[in-house]
Design a protein around this motif. Structure first.
Motif, PDB file in Angstrom:
ATOM      1  N   PHE A 123     -40.395  33.201 -19.026  1.00  9.87           N
ATOM      2  CA  PHE A 123     -38.800  33.009 -17.696  1.00  9.87           C
ATOM      3  C   PHE A 123     -37.945  33.218 -19.064  1.00  9.87           C
ATOM      4  O   PHE A 123     -37.365  32.725 -19.775  1.00  9.87           O
ATOM      5  N   SER A 124     -37.394  34.676 -18.531  1.00  9.77           N
ATOM      6  CA  SER A 124     -35.762  35.001 -19.096  1.00  9.77           C
ATOM      7  C   SER A 124     -35.377  35.905 -17.722  1.00  9.77           C
ATOM      8  O   SER A 124     -36.343  35.866 -17.113  1.00  9.77           O
ATOM      9  N   TYR A 125     -34.402  35.960 -18.231  1.00  9.40           N
ATOM     10  CA  TYR A 125     -33.694  36.879 -17.289  1.00  9.40           C
ATOM     11  C   TYR A 125     -34.454  38.391 -17.001  1.00  9.40           C
ATOM     12  O   TYR A 125     -33.979  38.885 -15.810  1.00  9.40           O
ATOM     13  N   ASP A 126     -34.752  38.932 -18.359  1.00  9.55           N
ATOM     14  CA  ASP A 126     -34.823  40.330 -18.329  1.00  9.55           C
ATOM     15  C   ASP A 126     -36.458  40.176 -17.063  1.00  9.55           C
ATOM     16  O   ASP A 126     -36.684  40.979 -17.397  1.00  9.55           O
TER      17      ASP A 126
ATOM     18  N   GLY B 277     -33.985  26.147 -13.409  1.00 10.41           N
ATOM     19  CA  GLY B 277     -35.678  26.301 -13.026  1.00 10.41           C
ATOM     20  C   GLY B 277     -36.207  26.806 -13.853  1.00 10.41           C
ATOM     21  O   GLY B 277     -37.179  25.928 -14.537  1.00 10.41           O
ATOM     22  N   LEU B 278     -35.930  28.265 -13.958  1.00  6.02           N
ATOM     23  CA  LEU B 278     -37.013  28.584 -15.328  1.00  6.02           C
ATOM     24  C   LEU B 278     -36.732  28.459 -16.571  1.00  6.02           C
ATOM     25  O   LEU B 278     -37.370  29.542 -17.095  1.00  6.02           O
ATOM     26  N   HIS B 279     -35.283  27.805 -16.618  1.00  7.28           N
ATOM     27  CA  HIS B 279     -34.983  27.339 -17.866  1.00  7.28           C
ATOM     28  C   HIS B 279     -35.045  29.227 -19.243  1.00  7.28           C
ATOM     29  O   HIS B 279     -35.337  29.068 -19.785  1.00  7.28           O
TER      30      HIS B 279
ATOM     31  N   ASN C 256     -24.660  21.956 -12.387  1.00 10.31           N
ATOM     32  CA  ASN C 256     -25.882  22.326 -12.357  1.00 10.31           C
ATOM     33  C   ASN C 256     -26.683  21.559 -13.369  1.00 10.31           C
ATOM     34  O   ASN C 256     -28.043  22.234 -13.734  1.00 10.31           O
ATOM     35  N   GLY C 257     -26.323  21.898 -14.496  1.00  9.17           N
ATOM     36  CA  GLY C 257     -26.454  21.825 -16.325  1.00  9.17           C
ATOM     37  C   GLY C 257     -27.632  22.894 -15.901  1.00  9.17           C
ATOM     38  O   GLY C 257     -28.736  23.289 -16.454  1.00  9.17           O
ATOM     39  N   CYS C 258     -26.970  24.396 -15.799  1.00  8.48           N
ATOM     40  CA  CYS C 258     -27.518  25.634 -15.941  1.00  8.48           C
ATOM     41  C   CYS C 258     -26.787  26.436 -17.363  1.00  8.48           C
ATOM     42  O   CYS C 258     -26.037  27.040 -17.346  1.00  8.48           O
ATOM     43  N   ALA C 259     -27.410  26.247 -18.827  1.00  6.63           N
ATOM     44  CA  ALA C 259     -26.835  26.799 -19.346  1.00  6.63           C
ATOM     45  C   ALA C 259     -26.198  28.342 -19.794  1.00  6.63           C
ATOM     46  O   ALA C 259     -26.050  28.658 -20.239  1.00  6.63           O
ATOM     47  N   PHE C 260     -28.170  28.979 -19.449  1.00  4.71           N
ATOM     48  CA  PHE C 260     -27.498  30.382 -18.914  1.00  4.71           C
ATOM     49  C   PHE C 260     -26.276  30.582 -18.432  1.00  4.71           C
ATOM     50  O   PHE C 260     -25.866  31.580 -18.637  1.00  4.71           O
TER      51      PHE C 260
END
Length: 160
Positions: free
Chosen positions: A12-15, A149-151, A56-60
């Motif tokens: 679960f990464s952006y890539d 969601g996918l961290h 939303n707590g999205c660190a990315f």
């Protein structure tokens, strides 16, 4: 093994997202590009994206948009104050209206649907700007749900 390494091992990464569902990634990027090309102030857009990502707590996404904001020349005192914008004197009336609208739309996910009395910030924004701002808010909320969601580990963590 660190939490970031565990998430990376899970794929679960952006890539991974980009490689696995390129059409979805391209569609989300196209929404952002449409807003930028239509002329919504990029500084305003980044401030809003950071605030929505904080909620939303999205660190990315927080990390990604902080980096973008810094490259645009947004000063650290403003970036540091986004989470407490109501009590921070560094935000313009337009930025405050945009942040309030962003929070209202983002909190719809918490069951706080806009009431009949909730209005888009049309007093300070043209019709087109209001529409573009709303699209920007909806788009970052979608990104937050995917990346959060996918961290996805923040890019800075991936580089370390």
């Amino acid at each position: 093994m660190s939490e970031a390494e565990l998430r990376e091992d899970a794929g679960f990464s952006y890539d991974t997202f980009q490689r696995s569902v390129p059409a979805a990634q391209a569609a989300l990027l196209a929404l952002g590009k449409a807003v930028d090309e239509a002329g919504l102030d990029k500084r305003l857009s980044e401030i809003v994206k950071i605030r929505v990502s904080q909620i939303n707590g999205c660190a990315f996404c927080v990390g990604f948009h902080l980096d973008t904001a810094r490259r645009l020349g947004i000063a650290d005192p403003i970036l540091d104050g986004i989470a407490v914008w109501r009590d921070h004197s560094g935000f313009s009336a337009r930025e405050r209206a945009a942040l309030a609208w962003a929070e209202q739309l983002t909190r719809m996910a918490d069951g706080a649907a806009p009431s009949q009395s909730t209005e888009p910030p049309r007093a300070l924004f043209s019709q087109d700007e209001t529409l573009l701002l709303t699209v920007a808010i909806a788009t970052i909320n979608a990104w937050n749900r995917i990346a959060g969601g996918l961290h996805f580990p923040p890019l800075a963590w991936q580089a370390a």
